[in-house]
Motif scaffolding. Structure first.
Motif, PDB file in Angstrom:
ATOM      1  N   UNK A 110      17.360 -18.720   2.188  1.00 58.69           N
ATOM      2  CA  UNK A 110      17.598 -17.520   1.388  1.00 58.69           C
ATOM      3  C   UNK A 110      18.237 -17.829   0.034  1.00 58.69           C
ATOM      4  N   UNK A 111      18.332 -19.113  -0.316  1.00 60.31           N
ATOM      5  CA  UNK A 111      18.828 -19.477  -1.638  1.00 60.31           C
ATOM      6  C   UNK A 111      20.261 -19.062  -1.871  1.00 60.31           C
ATOM      7  N   UNK A 112      20.504 -18.348  -2.970  1.00 60.45           N
ATOM      8  CA  UNK A 112      21.856 -17.944  -3.357  1.00 60.45           C
ATOM      9  C   UNK A 112      22.519 -17.049  -2.316  1.00 60.45           C
ATOM     10  N   UNK A 113      21.717 -16.436  -1.429  1.00 62.85           N
ATOM     11  CA  UNK A 113      22.264 -15.567  -0.387  1.00 62.85           C
ATOM     12  C   UNK A 113      22.541 -16.324   0.907  1.00 62.85           C
ATOM     13  N   UNK A 114      22.325 -17.631   0.902  1.00 64.95           N
ATOM     14  CA  UNK A 114      22.409 -18.427   2.127  1.00 64.95           C
ATOM     15  C   UNK A 114      23.869 -18.690   2.503  1.00 64.95           C
ATOM     16  N   UNK A 115      24.234 -18.323   3.739  1.00 65.89           N
ATOM     17  CA  UNK A 115      25.597 -18.574   4.228  1.00 65.89           C
ATOM     18  C   UNK A 115      25.620 -19.517   5.421  1.00 65.89           C
TER      19      UNK A 115
END
Length: 372
Positions: A110-115
């Motif tokens: 999810x790129x920048x949303x990856x947690x």
């Protein structure tokens, strides 16, 4: 006398043509960070990198700009301007993505949303940032600053200054290009060629090994899904309907035969200038070479072993196929402005790797020649 004059004119014409062919290709890079692809183009003597624009994707646009600025310092190319681009996709958002996952299943990346990873994987998880957090570049924050010009405006200005001469290399979500086209309907028609990495047709796991198997998880059950398009499907669709002079698409498919192996990184590091070599040595191995294929195509189109002419679009309906690539052969396309594209399906991995090492050697030779 007339015969002599005519002969001189022919000679001058031939010399001019020869010089034109020898001139480096003008390139603008639009991307979401800084990696081997950037170094290949910066170190190559066949390319003149006019500037780099950043967009949110794997990282937020401001973090990506920081990576690029620091990478340019390492490569001693602070002369290349950096314009920060779109922070958010046109319509998609983190909240919408979470809602989508609740309805249709988890995304692998999810790129920048990856947690967190959905399941264990050998690849490390990047540090999570918010869209406006202070710079936190893994290899040190840069001294340089981005230009005061927004990426879309920079792209528009440059193609007007060099009509038909600039190749745009896009290796992240296509938000900046979609914004530029919406701001200036002439934009796409003034670009010499757009080459972008994005989309997925029907990738097959070609390379052996754990890394290849892990990355294959993303397309085993969803062969038409790819992160760059999925992050901003609306932008990808706008770009697919824009009037490019030449459009080359490099989907996930050819990357399944490649790997950024430890051995390749070692070869590149030994061939590269000292600081660049140290930077390459610290890179994490075990990833397919998505963006490197784009740079490889630009520098050596002969490495492409199979390509197909297709008309491309992306699904913008908020449903299970949101962001998936759509494709048609000419007679079957909807006829709503989809643009003809050369889609690269297979490459010669050994030829790409040799090129990657060779570009580093070019940079080292140029650095040695510049020393007093």
């Amino acid at each position: 006398m007339r015969t002599l004059l005519r002969g001189l004119l022919v000679l001058l014409a031939l010399l001019s043509a020869s010089l034109a062919q020898a001139a480096p290709r003008k390139v603008i890079i639009d991307d979401e960070g800084f990696a081997l692809m950037h170094l290949m183009l910066l170190e190559s003597s066949d390319v003149e990198v006019l500037g780099i624009t950043t967009v949110s994707g794997n990282a937020w646009a401001n973090q990506a700009a920081g990576m690029v600025l620091r990478g340019l310092e390492i490569a001693r190319r602070e002369d290349v301007p950096v314009a920060q681009g779109a922070t958010y996709p046109l319509l998609n958002s983190e909240a919408l993505t979470e809602r989508w996952e609740a309805l249709y299943g988890k995304l692998v990346w999810k790129g920048a949303w990856m947690k967190e990873w959905v399941e264990p994987t050998r690849q490390s998880l990047p540090v999570h940032h918010g869209p406006h957090d202070p710079l936190d570049v893994p290899w040190g924050n840069p001294k340089g600053k981005v230009s005061g010009e927004i990426a879309a405006n920079y792209l528009i200005r440059m193609v007007h200054e060099h009509p038909g001469e600039i190749t745009i290399v896009a290796c992240g979500p296509l938000t900046n290009l979609a914004l530029a086209q919406r701001l200036d309907p002439q934009f796409a028609s003034l670009v010499g060629e757009l080459v972008y990495m994005g989309g997925s047709l029907n990738p097959r796991q070609v390379r052996e090994g754990e890394a290849a198997a892990q990355f294959a998880r993303e397309f085993v059950n969803t062969p038409r899904r790819e992160f760059n398009a999925r992050f901003d499907p609306e932008a990808a669709s706008i770009v697919s309907h824009s009037p490019w002079r030449k459009l080359t698409v490099i989907p996930v498919d050819p990357s399944t035969s490649t790997e950024r192996s430890a051995a390749l990184l070692e070869r590149m590091a030994k061939a590269a200038p000292r600081e660049v070599g140290a930077f390459i040595s610290d890179m994490e191995p075990g990833f397919p070479m998505w963006d490197e294929i784009v740079a490889g195509y630009l520098l050596d189109p002969g490495m492409v072993t199979r390509a197909e002419e297709l008309y491309i679009d992306y699904d913008t309906q908020f449903g299970p196929s949101y962001g998936d690539m759509l494709s048609w052969h000419g007679p079957y396309r909807p006829g709503l402005g989809e643009q003809r594209a050369q889609v690269v399906l297979e490459i010669d991995p050994a030829r790409l790797e040799a090129l990657m090492v060779r570009t580093m050697a070019q940079g080292k030779a140029r650095e040695s020649a510049a020393r007093p």
